[in-house]
Design an enzyme around this catalytic site. Structure first.
Site, PDB file in Angstrom:
ATOM      1  N   GLY A 179       0.489  -2.667   8.965  1.00  0.00           N
ATOM      2  CA  GLY A 179       1.404  -2.184   7.950  1.00  0.00           C
ATOM      3  C   GLY A 179       0.789  -2.225   6.568  1.00  0.00           C
ATOM      4  N   GLN A 186       3.295  -5.108  -0.322  1.00  0.00           N
ATOM      5  CA  GLN A 186       2.804  -3.819   0.153  1.00  0.00           C
ATOM      6  C   GLN A 186       3.370  -2.686  -0.685  1.00  0.00           C
ATOM      7  OE1 GLN A 186       3.773  -3.595   4.300  1.00  0.00           O
ATOM      8  NE2 GLN A 186       2.390  -5.247   4.894  1.00  0.00           N
ATOM      9  N   ARG A 214      10.596 -10.611  13.756  1.00  0.00           N
ATOM     10  CA  ARG A 214      10.052 -11.959  13.969  1.00  0.00           C
ATOM     11  C   ARG A 214      11.133 -13.030  14.071  1.00  0.00           C
ATOM     12  NH1 ARG A 214       4.552 -11.453  10.197  1.00  0.00           N
ATOM     13  NH2 ARG A 214       3.296 -10.513  11.880  1.00  0.00           N
ATOM     14  N   LYS A 256      -7.149 -11.413   5.128  1.00  0.00           N
ATOM     15  CA  LYS A 256      -6.885 -10.031   5.535  1.00  0.00           C
ATOM     16  C   LYS A 256      -6.410  -9.192   4.362  1.00  0.00           C
ATOM     17  CE  LYS A 256      -3.472  -8.975   8.398  1.00  0.00           C
ATOM     18  NZ  LYS A 256      -2.664  -8.536   9.568  1.00  0.00           N
ATOM     19  N   SER A 257      -5.507  -9.733   3.550  1.00  0.00           N
ATOM     20  CA  SER A 257      -4.978  -8.972   2.414  1.00  0.00           C
ATOM     21  C   SER A 257      -6.094  -8.566   1.458  1.00  0.00           C
ATOM     22  CB  SER A 257      -3.934  -9.804   1.672  1.00  0.00           C
ATOM     23  OG  SER A 257      -2.821 -10.083   2.480  1.00  0.00           O
ATOM     24  N   ASP A 264       4.442 -14.465   6.016  1.00  0.00           N
ATOM     25  CA  ASP A 264       3.724 -14.325   7.283  1.00  0.00           C
ATOM     26  C   ASP A 264       3.609 -15.640   8.046  1.00  0.00           C
ATOM     27  OD1 ASP A 264       3.299 -11.592   7.088  1.00  0.00           O
ATOM     28  OD2 ASP A 264       1.444 -11.838   5.959  1.00  0.00           O
ATOM     29  N   SER A 266       8.118  -7.229  -1.841  1.00  0.00           N
ATOM     30  CA  SER A 266       7.122  -6.685  -0.924  1.00  0.00           C
ATOM     31  C   SER A 266       5.836  -6.399  -1.678  1.00  0.00           C
ATOM     32  CB  SER A 266       7.623  -5.402  -0.252  1.00  0.00           C
ATOM     33  OG  SER A 266       6.576  -4.784   0.473  1.00  0.00           O
TER      34      SER A 266
END
Length: 448
Positions: free
Chosen positions: A101, A176, A357, A28-29, A326, A174
């Site tokens: 996100g 992201q 989570r 996905k990344s 994750d 992070s």
């Protein structure tokens, strides 16, 4: 409720041995980044193995809204005719990033140094997540964000017409945030520098270099420094997306829970910034072989062979968190079937994912008869040993795909069935999860 489908529950029941090959979807990344960098390049980028989950499809639609030509040619096969660095057009509609996100933060970074304005929104889960961690560094380039309290979506971002380069030390590990800053730096003059105290997944750095950006990475004793020279001409590439290690975690952990299981998972990314779960599983005593190591699309990959065996609880080093952030939910589920306690520290970042989570796994595991200990920054799971998980609960997914899949995997090894109240978010990242697991022999089915 999911933003993209009606909610439905799923139930997992104690299963016999899992057998066969688990063909998990593309990473996905890397899928998000291939679409975005393809849109920022000159020429046609061709992508194979793209994950076609809703999160990535939302990013593809966003790239169309910014002016790129994005075409689907068949399963996993896509092309992107890019507009070049600084070439984004102002979108005529709100950009809906659904549950992602990663998608929204990377896209905001990619447009933040172009003199256009865009409004972003998402589903109920995404609209609760903090965006200030991205909009704050983007403001240093000259971008302006206006959103709800706490910097939450819906949010309008006004890109910097005359951006300046930035030197930024990330306050938390992070990928992201790092990636958003680097993508913003593409259209800023001079050099943009990102400093990390803990290394996070490096797909953006690898892919930027592959598309022709001038980028260097220096590993120091206490920090990693990434330097990007702005305003390059990115050149379209052919991108082969490896299989997602975060998705592979589910059939792998399910097989480790169920006596007699033997499965293979071909072509899984072994990027060292993503392989913390597999290192942890080996420490727990898992029987995993990494066959045929090779490189695909600039990423190391291997074929996994996994066999069930006794597992023991371990203490996961906090410095490993960034490389498996994750995967903690499914590790917590697996830990419930191990002997002894598994301690996960340094995981505060889990509190601001698609759900909290730590709390979601803690409440769900307690409902399934597992003793847990929880702090702001840790989760300890006291395992029952093989065959000892009571189960028999309905747990909340909290609109979180990884929570839903983790408890469905646990239900395959529990004494009584486990039901997830809403499994629709699974489609955001792993739309073939149910069919894949059933193909291995798992007793998972829609409950309504």
């Amino acid at each position: 409720m999911s933003a993209h489908g009606q909610p439905f529950s799923m139930t997992a029941r104690r299963s016999g041995p899992l057998r066969g090959a688990a063909e998990v979807p593309g990473d996905k990344s890397i899928s998000h980044r291939a679409l975005i960098l393809g849109a920022l390049s000159v020429g046609e980028t061709r992508i194979t193995g793209l994950l076609e989950g809703q999160d990535v499809l939302d990013t593809a639609e966003a790239m169309r809204a910014f002016g790129a030509e994005v075409t689907h040619h068949g399963p996993g096969a896509w092309s992107v005719h890019g507009v070049g660095v600084g070439g984004f057009a102002e979108p005529s509609q709100v950009i809906d990033c659904g549950n992602s996100g990663t998608g929204v933060r990377l896209i905001m970074g990619a447009m933040a140094t172009t003199g256009i304005t865009a409004t972003f929104t998402g589903d109920a889960s995404l609209n609760k997540r903090p965006m200030g961690r991205v909009t704050d560094p983007l403001a240093l380039f000259g971008a302006q964000a206006v959103g709800r309290a706490g910097g939450r979506l819906p949010l309008t971002l006004v890109g910097a017409a005359d951006p300046v380069p930035v030197r930024y030390a990330t306050p938390m590990p992070s990928a992201q945030v790092k990636s958003a800053v680097l993508l913003a730096g593409l259209n800023a003059p001079g050099q943009t520098v990102v400093i990390e105290r803990e290394a996070t997944r490096d797909h953006t750095e690898r892919m930027l270099a592959g598309f022709g950006a001038q980028i260097t990475v220096e590993d120091g004793a206490e920090e990693r420094t990434i330097t990007l020279t702005g305003q390059p001409e990115l050149v379209a590439q052919d991108v082969a997306v490896p299989r997602d290690p975060s998705s592979a975690a589910f059939p792998v952990c399910a097989a480790l829970m169920i006596e007699g299981s033997e499965i293979t998972v071909p072509g899984v990314s072994q990027n060292p910034t993503r392989n913390g779960l597999f290192a942890t599983l080996v420490e727990m005593g898992a029987e995993i072989a990494f066959d045929n190591p090779r490189e695909e699309g600039g990423e190391p990959v291997a074929d996994l062979r996994v066999a069930h065996g006794p597992l023991k609880g371990v203490e996961v080093p906090p410095e490993r968190a960034a490389s498996m952030i994750d995967e903690y939910p499914v590790l917590a589920a697996l830990a419930a079937t191990a002997e002894g306690a598994t301690v996960m520290r340094g995981v505060r970042e889990l509190r601001v994912k698609e759900s909290d989570r730590i709390a979601a796994m803690a409440r769900g595991l307690e409902a399934c008869g597992i003793r847990i200990e929880e702090t702001e920054d840790s989760l300890t799971v006291h395992g029952t040993g093989a065959g000892g998980v009571p189960g028999g609960a309905t747990v909340q997914s909290h609109l979180d795909h990884r929570i839903a899949m983790s408890f469905l995997c646990l239900g395959l090894a529990a004494r009584a069935p486990i039901t997830v109240d809403d499994a629709s978010p699974i489609d955001t990242s792993f739309p073939t999860f149910g069919a894949l697991m059933q193909g291995l022999g798992a007793l998972i089915e829609r409950a309504d």
